[in-house]
Scaffold this active site. Structure first.
Site, PDB file in Angstrom:
ATOM      1  CE  LYS A  11      -3.808  -2.427   2.323  1.00 13.42           C
ATOM      2  NZ  LYS A  11      -4.683  -2.480   3.531  1.00 13.42           N
ATOM      3  CE1 TYR A  51      -9.080  -3.475   0.390  1.00 17.10           C
ATOM      4  CE2 TYR A  51      -8.230  -1.443  -0.554  1.00 17.10           C
ATOM      5  CZ  TYR A  51      -8.028  -2.606   0.166  1.00 17.10           C
ATOM      6  OH  TYR A  51      -6.781  -2.903   0.663  1.00 17.10           O
ATOM      7  CG  ASN A 114      -3.509  -2.787   6.987  1.00 14.70           C
ATOM      8  OD1 ASN A 114      -3.399  -2.259   5.883  1.00 14.70           O
ATOM      9  ND2 ASN A 114      -4.496  -3.600   7.293  1.00 14.70           N
ATOM     10  CG  HIS A 117      -4.764  -6.480  -0.619  1.00 17.71           C
ATOM     11  ND1 HIS A 117      -6.003  -6.619  -0.057  1.00 17.71           N
ATOM     12  CD2 HIS A 117      -4.749  -7.313  -1.700  1.00 17.71           C
ATOM     13  CE1 HIS A 117      -6.718  -7.481  -0.772  1.00 17.71           C
ATOM     14  NE2 HIS A 117      -5.982  -7.913  -1.770  1.00 17.71           N
ATOM     15  CD  GLU A 128      -8.068  -9.505  -4.091  1.00 21.38           C
ATOM     16  OE1 GLU A 128      -8.894  -9.233  -3.209  1.00 21.38           O
ATOM     17  OE2 GLU A 128      -6.899  -9.877  -3.837  1.00 21.38           O
TER      18      GLU A 128
HETATM   19  P1  DAT Z   1      -7.496  -7.392   5.038  1.00 26.06           P
HETATM   20  O1  DAT Z   1      -6.740  -6.250   4.412  1.00 26.06           O
HETATM   21  O2  DAT Z   1      -6.733  -8.005   6.167  1.00 26.06           O
HETATM   22  O3  DAT Z   1      -7.985  -8.401   4.025  1.00 26.06           O
HETATM   23  P2  DAT Z   1     -10.214  -6.375   5.096  1.00 26.06           P
HETATM   24  O4  DAT Z   1     -10.352  -6.923   3.714  1.00 26.06           O
HETATM   25  O5  DAT Z   1     -11.272  -6.712   6.105  1.00 26.06           O
HETATM   26  O6  DAT Z   1      -8.810  -6.771   5.739  1.00 26.06           O
HETATM   27  O7  DAT Z   1     -10.155  -4.795   5.038  1.00 26.06           O
HETATM   28  C1  DAT Z   1      -9.431  -4.160   3.999  1.00 26.06           C
HETATM   29  C2  DAT Z   1      -8.675  -2.995   4.577  1.00 26.06           C
HETATM   30  O8  DAT Z   1      -9.610  -2.044   5.114  1.00 26.06           O
HETATM   31  C3  DAT Z   1      -7.762  -3.332   5.744  1.00 26.06           C
HETATM   32  O9  DAT Z   1      -6.512  -3.819   5.321  1.00 26.06           O
HETATM   33  C4  DAT Z   1      -7.659  -2.021   6.430  1.00 26.06           C
HETATM   34  C5  DAT Z   1      -9.037  -1.420   6.251  1.00 26.06           C
HETATM   35  N1  DAT Z   1      -9.871  -1.711   7.416  1.00 26.06           N
HETATM   36  C6  DAT Z   1     -10.434  -2.896   7.747  1.00 26.06           C
HETATM   37  N2  DAT Z   1     -11.109  -2.803   8.912  1.00 26.06           N
HETATM   38  C7  DAT Z   1     -10.958  -1.522   9.310  1.00 26.06           C
HETATM   39  C8  DAT Z   1     -11.409  -0.779  10.445  1.00 26.06           C
HETATM   40  N3  DAT Z   1     -12.161  -1.345  11.390  1.00 26.06           N
HETATM   41  N4  DAT Z   1     -11.046   0.537  10.522  1.00 26.06           N
HETATM   42  C9  DAT Z   1     -10.296   1.117   9.568  1.00 26.06           C
HETATM   43  N5  DAT Z   1      -9.844   0.480   8.459  1.00 26.06           N
HETATM   44  C10 DAT Z   1     -10.167  -0.822   8.354  1.00 26.06           C
HETATM   45 MG    MG Z   2      -9.371  -8.253   2.519  1.00 30.52          MG
END
Ligand code: DAT
Ligand code: MG
Length: 150
Positions: A11, A51, A114, A117, A128
């Site tokens: 990212k 997303y 974080n 991805h 994807e």
């Molecule tokens: P991952 O990236 O581990 O697959 P995800 O698909 O649930 O997790 O979410 C995509 C991204 O969205 C994640 O890397 C960071 C952001 N995100 C997820 N939950 C969040 C939250 N509670 N607050 C802020 N950003 C969040």
């Molecule tokens: Mg995800």
């Protein structure tokens, strides 16, 4: 040998913080094979599409703002169990829950920054990869294969 593939993306914060090499190193050292890579800044609509499953979440607008704030490094890594192993190597979504030794556990603090991805299922990985690399990946034979797989 499986040709399972996963979509891994560094990212904007990972790129800005100079972690591209560190993240690539971990996937290379694990034994996975890099079959596609590009550094670019896709348009907002493209990131919203990536997303789309999260569009109803309260953090969606902030997530997209962050994800278009700079270039990302898009990669496809191939190898047996690459999707599940990639998720373990990245660590939990929230860095505070990520194990030390994982990428998120070692290099970041907040869920909204974080740094990486990774596809969560083989089905999503294939979707994807098609989205991010519509022209396909580069097929090649690694000379390490016989030393990594029985
Ligand atoms: P991952 O990236 O581990 O697959 P995800 O698909 O649930 O997790 O979410 C995509 C991204 O969205 C994640 O890397 C960071 C952001 N995100 C997820 N939950 C969040 C939250 N509670 N607050 C802020 N950003 C969040
Ligand atoms: Mg995800």
């Amino acid at each position: 040998m499986s040709s399972e593939r996963t979509y891994i993306m560094i990212k904007p914060d990972g790129v800005q913080r100079g972690l591209v090499g560190e993240i690539i190193k971990r996937f290379e050292q694990k034994g996975f094979k890099l079959v596609a890579m590009k550094l670019w800044a896709p348009p907002r609509e493209f990131m919203e599409n990536h997303y789309a499953d999260l569009s109803s979440k309260g953090f969606f607008a902030g997530l997209i703002e962050y994800m278009v704030s700079g270039p990302v490094c898009s990669m496809v890594w191939e190898g047996a169990g690459a999707v599940a192993a990639g998720r373990v190597m990245l660590g939990a979504t929230k860095p505070s829950d990520s194990a030390t030794g994982s990428i998120r556990g070692d290099f970041c603090i907040e869920v909204g920054r974080n740094i990486c991805h990774g596809s969560d299922t083989v089905e999503n990985a294939n979707k994807e990869i098609e989205l991010w690399f519509p022209d396909g990946v580069t097929e090649w034979d690694s000379c390490q294969k016989a030393w990594i797989y029985e």
